[in-house]
Motif scaffolding. Sequence first.
Motif, PDB file in Angstrom:
ATOM      1  N   SER A  97       0.845  -1.194   0.000  1.00 46.75           N
ATOM      2  CA  SER A  97       0.000   0.000   0.000  1.00 46.75           C
ATOM      3  C   SER A  97       0.884   1.249   0.000  1.00 46.75           C
ATOM      4  O   SER A  97       2.012   1.220   0.502  1.00 46.75           O
ATOM      5  N   GLU A  98       0.370   2.316  -0.539  1.00 49.61           N
ATOM      6  CA  GLU A  98       1.156   3.556  -0.562  1.00 49.61           C
ATOM      7  C   GLU A  98       0.964   4.379   0.718  1.00 49.61           C
ATOM      8  O   GLU A  98       1.498   5.469   0.837  1.00 49.61           O
ATOM      9  N   TYR A  99       0.154   3.877   1.622  1.00 51.66           N
ATOM     10  CA  TYR A  99      -0.005   4.580   2.903  1.00 51.66           C
ATOM     11  C   TYR A  99      -0.138   3.549   4.015  1.00 51.66           C
ATOM     12  O   TYR A  99      -0.488   2.392   3.766  1.00 51.66           O
ATOM     13  N   ALA A 100       0.164   3.960   5.231  1.00 51.79           N
ATOM     14  CA  ALA A 100       0.030   3.058   6.382  1.00 51.79           C
ATOM     15  C   ALA A 100      -1.358   3.239   6.975  1.00 51.79           C
ATOM     16  O   ALA A 100      -1.718   4.348   7.382  1.00 51.79           O
ATOM     17  N   TYR A 101      -2.137   2.172   6.987  1.00 50.58           N
ATOM     18  CA  TYR A 101      -3.464   2.277   7.600  1.00 50.58           C
ATOM     19  C   TYR A 101      -3.351   2.114   9.116  1.00 50.58           C
ATOM     20  O   TYR A 101      -3.990   2.843   9.867  1.00 50.58           O
ATOM     21  N   THR A 155     -10.061   6.746  -4.521  1.00 51.51           N
ATOM     22  CA  THR A 155      -8.692   7.256  -4.561  1.00 51.51           C
ATOM     23  C   THR A 155      -8.676   8.710  -4.090  1.00 51.51           C
ATOM     24  O   THR A 155      -9.714   9.376  -4.037  1.00 51.51           O
ATOM     25  N   ILE A 156      -7.473   9.157  -3.758  1.00 52.35           N
ATOM     26  CA  ILE A 156      -7.306  10.565  -3.382  1.00 52.35           C
ATOM     27  C   ILE A 156      -6.028  11.076  -4.040  1.00 52.35           C
ATOM     28  O   ILE A 156      -5.079  10.292  -4.261  1.00 52.35           O
ATOM     29  N   ASP A 157      -6.023  12.338  -4.349  1.00 47.57           N
ATOM     30  CA  ASP A 157      -4.849  12.956  -4.962  1.00 47.57           C
ATOM     31  C   ASP A 157      -3.724  12.993  -3.925  1.00 47.57           C
ATOM     32  O   ASP A 157      -3.895  13.560  -2.834  1.00 47.57           O
ATOM     33  N   ARG A 158      -2.582  12.408  -4.256  1.00 46.36           N
ATOM     34  CA  ARG A 158      -1.490  12.277  -3.284  1.00 46.36           C
ATOM     35  C   ARG A 158      -0.891  13.624  -2.900  1.00 46.36           C
ATOM     36  O   ARG A 158      -0.146  13.729  -1.939  1.00 46.36           O
ATOM     37  N   THR A 186     -22.905  -2.945   2.803  1.00 45.35           N
ATOM     38  CA  THR A 186     -21.594  -2.525   2.309  1.00 45.35           C
ATOM     39  C   THR A 186     -20.480  -3.109   3.181  1.00 45.35           C
ATOM     40  O   THR A 186     -20.732  -3.533   4.311  1.00 45.35           O
ATOM     41  N   CYS A 187     -19.276  -3.083   2.650  1.00 48.92           N
ATOM     42  CA  CYS A 187     -18.088  -3.346   3.476  1.00 48.92           C
ATOM     43  C   CYS A 187     -16.954  -2.463   2.968  1.00 48.92           C
ATOM     44  O   CYS A 187     -16.534  -2.594   1.814  1.00 48.92           O
ATOM     45  N   PRO A 188     -16.475  -1.549   3.804  1.00 50.01           N
ATOM     46  CA  PRO A 188     -15.296  -0.767   3.391  1.00 50.01           C
ATOM     47  C   PRO A 188     -14.063  -1.657   3.485  1.00 50.01           C
ATOM     48  O   PRO A 188     -13.972  -2.487   4.387  1.00 50.01           O
ATOM     49  N   GLN A 189     -13.110  -1.502   2.554  1.00 45.64           N
ATOM     50  CA  GLN A 189     -11.966  -2.424   2.513  1.00 45.64           C
ATOM     51  C   GLN A 189     -10.673  -1.707   2.143  1.00 45.64           C
ATOM     52  O   GLN A 189     -10.503  -1.276   1.009  1.00 45.64           O
ATOM     53  N   GLU A 190      -9.776  -1.643   3.113  1.00 44.47           N
ATOM     54  CA  GLU A 190      -8.473  -1.048   2.809  1.00 44.47           C
ATOM     55  C   GLU A 190      -7.568  -2.012   2.054  1.00 44.47           C
ATOM     56  O   GLU A 190      -6.543  -1.610   1.515  1.00 44.47           O
ATOM     57  N   THR A 191      -7.935  -3.286   2.004  1.00 39.02           N
ATOM     58  CA  THR A 191      -7.077  -4.306   1.378  1.00 39.02           C
ATOM     59  C   THR A 191      -6.731  -3.981  -0.083  1.00 39.02           C
ATOM     60  O   THR A 191      -5.724  -4.458  -0.591  1.00 39.02           O
ATOM     61  N   PHE A 192      -7.593  -3.191  -0.743  1.00 37.88           N
ATOM     62  CA  PHE A 192      -7.341  -2.888  -2.154  1.00 37.88           C
ATOM     63  C   PHE A 192      -6.123  -1.977  -2.341  1.00 37.88           C
ATOM     64  O   PHE A 192      -5.520  -1.962  -3.415  1.00 37.88           O
ATOM     65  N   ALA A 193      -5.788  -1.213  -1.316  1.00 38.54           N
ATOM     66  CA  ALA A 193      -4.687  -0.247  -1.453  1.00 38.54           C
ATOM     67  C   ALA A 193      -3.374  -0.948  -1.812  1.00 38.54           C
ATOM     68  O   ALA A 193      -2.559  -0.415  -2.558  1.00 38.54           O
ATOM     69  N   LYS A 194      -3.210  -2.160  -1.295  1.00 42.36           N
ATOM     70  CA  LYS A 194      -1.962  -2.898  -1.521  1.00 42.36           C
ATOM     71  C   LYS A 194      -1.741  -3.185  -3.006  1.00 42.36           C
ATOM     72  O   LYS A 194      -0.601  -3.196  -3.481  1.00 42.36           O
ATOM     73  N   TYR A 195      -2.817  -3.421  -3.731  1.00 42.53           N
ATOM     74  CA  TYR A 195      -2.677  -3.845  -5.130  1.00 42.53           C
ATOM     75  C   TYR A 195      -2.967  -2.703  -6.103  1.00 42.53           C
ATOM     76  O   TYR A 195      -3.624  -2.893  -7.120  1.00 42.53           O
ATOM     77  N   ALA A 207      -1.431   9.008 -12.197  1.00 45.18           N
ATOM     78  CA  ALA A 207      -0.258   8.876 -11.332  1.00 45.18           C
ATOM     79  C   ALA A 207      -0.443   9.639 -10.027  1.00 45.18           C
ATOM     80  O   ALA A 207       0.084   9.248  -8.985  1.00 45.18           O
ATOM     81  N   GLU A 208      -1.208  10.735 -10.053  1.00 48.72           N
ATOM     82  CA  GLU A 208      -1.409  11.542  -8.831  1.00 48.72           C
ATOM     83  C   GLU A 208      -2.326  10.851  -7.827  1.00 48.72           C
ATOM     84  O   GLU A 208      -2.331  11.185  -6.652  1.00 48.72           O
ATOM     85  N   GLU A 209      -3.133   9.915  -8.314  1.00 46.12           N
ATOM     86  CA  GLU A 209      -4.114   9.299  -7.418  1.00 46.12           C
ATOM     87  C   GLU A 209      -3.490   8.167  -6.602  1.00 46.12           C
ATOM     88  O   GLU A 209      -2.754   7.330  -7.132  1.00 46.12           O
ATOM     89  N   MET A 210      -3.836   8.157  -5.330  1.00 47.44           N
ATOM     90  CA  MET A 210      -3.443   7.070  -4.448  1.00 47.44           C
ATOM     91  C   MET A 210      -4.697   6.227  -4.182  1.00 47.44           C
ATOM     92  O   MET A 210      -5.757   6.782  -3.883  1.00 47.44           O
ATOM     93  N   VAL A 211      -4.576   4.914  -4.337  1.00 48.27           N
ATOM     94  CA  VAL A 211      -5.724   4.044  -4.049  1.00 48.27           C
ATOM     95  C   VAL A 211      -5.871   3.955  -2.529  1.00 48.27           C
ATOM     96  O   VAL A 211      -4.934   3.545  -1.842  1.00 48.27           O
ATOM     97  N   VAL A 212      -7.021   4.366  -2.020  1.00 50.77           N
ATOM     98  CA  VAL A 212      -7.222   4.403  -0.562  1.00 50.77           C
ATOM     99  C   VAL A 212      -7.950   3.150  -0.066  1.00 50.77           C
ATOM    100  O   VAL A 212      -7.529   2.503   0.879  1.00 50.77           O
ATOM    101  N   CYS A 213      -9.050   2.820  -0.708  1.00 49.52           N
ATOM    102  CA  CYS A 213      -9.810   1.660  -0.252  1.00 49.52           C
ATOM    103  C   CYS A 213     -10.870   1.287  -1.277  1.00 49.52           C
ATOM    104  O   CYS A 213     -11.039   1.977  -2.287  1.00 49.52           O
ATOM    105  N   GLY A 214     -11.558   0.206  -1.007  1.00 48.57           N
ATOM    106  CA  GLY A 214     -12.696  -0.188  -1.817  1.00 48.57           C
ATOM    107  C   GLY A 214     -13.929  -0.275  -0.945  1.00 48.57           C
ATOM    108  O   GLY A 214     -13.839  -0.147   0.297  1.00 48.57           O
ATOM    109  N   ILE A 215     -15.073  -0.459  -1.574  1.00 50.89           N
ATOM    110  CA  ILE A 215     -16.320  -0.733  -0.835  1.00 50.89           C
ATOM    111  C   ILE A 215     -17.077  -1.804  -1.609  1.00 50.89           C
ATOM    112  O   ILE A 215     -17.368  -1.628  -2.801  1.00 50.89           O
ATOM    113  N   SER A 216     -17.369  -2.916  -0.955  1.00 60.11           N
ATOM    114  CA  SER A 216     -18.285  -3.891  -1.538  1.00 60.11           C
ATOM    115  C   SER A 216     -19.698  -3.400  -1.292  1.00 60.11           C
ATOM    116  O   SER A 216     -19.999  -2.866  -0.211  1.00 60.11           O
TER     117      SER A 216
END
Length: 258
Positions: A97-101, A155-158, A186-195, A207-216
């Motif tokens: 992930s590009e950030y520490a949760y 995603t959020i702009d880094r 729903t389920c919020p999921q930070e696991t997506f940030a890693k990939y 390139a500016e966007e950082m993947v933060v999380c997903g939501i099922s």
Amino acid sequence: MPAGQQEMTRADAPVVTHGPDSHAVDSVIRRRFANRRYARRPVSQQMITDILEVARFTPSGANIQPWRVYVLAGPEKDKVSQALLRAHTDERDQHASEYAYYSPELPEPYLSRRNEFGRIFYGSLGIAQSDLAARAGQTAKNYGFFGAPVGLLLTIDRRLATGSWLDLGMFIQTVMIAAGARGLQTCPQETFAKYHRPLRELLPISAEEMVVCGISMGFAEEADTRGLMPKVAVGEFTTFVGFADATEGDPSWDTAKT
Ligand SMILES: Cc1cc2nc3c(=O)[nH]c(=O)nc-3n(C[C@H](O)[C@H](O)[C@H](O)COP(=O)(O)O)c2cc1C
């Protein structure tokens, strides 16, 4: 159970004051939980659009509105899921992930709460906490959005600062409440940030966007209330200052009389 956590179910926690919409709003918020079992019933693009139409009214500092959402369904969602599952199965050590949760060293009381989460979560699934293979199998289900018909990626702009992450968090909760009001889970999921790297290959994430999380998101398979998480009592996290009485919030209180 760690000190201060309440065992009562979400519906019976005490609420005394009521407003014109409080029953509906409170009920949607209390009924939301991290749902990890979904029915195959599809969800229309119109329904998701309606949810986002509501969520776009989320507040943000200086009205920056830093959210960006990718909404996946059908074969395109499956393609993303397969790519992530492949990455997770074959090369998980090559992704980060590009950030520490989480803080690498959780202090108390957070450590105890996380341990309690693990006991309830894996217990509700019949998985022993020592069974690493079964736990990995459960983690892998994240990448299929737990079988939900719709998956959102946020995603959020880094280049933005921490404050904008507050805004994004509020947006995510508003999405989940608007979805809940429509009978969706729903389920919020930070696991997506890693990939984020395989995601970038499949989606137009800049390139500016950082993947933060997903939501099922989808309709629940059944009323699955196993593994509901205990919540800390109000008195544990709140300091009230300056309240003399309970008139505020009481609808019988009439400003015209004062
Ligand atoms: C930002 C965020 C990220 C989360 N990431 C995951 C995740 O990757 N996988 C998962 O199964 N649950 C995830 N959860 C769900 C939490 O485990 C869940 O919200 C928590 O245990 C409280 O339970 P409740 O939502 O049912 O009240 C996440 C929750 C939040 C708010």
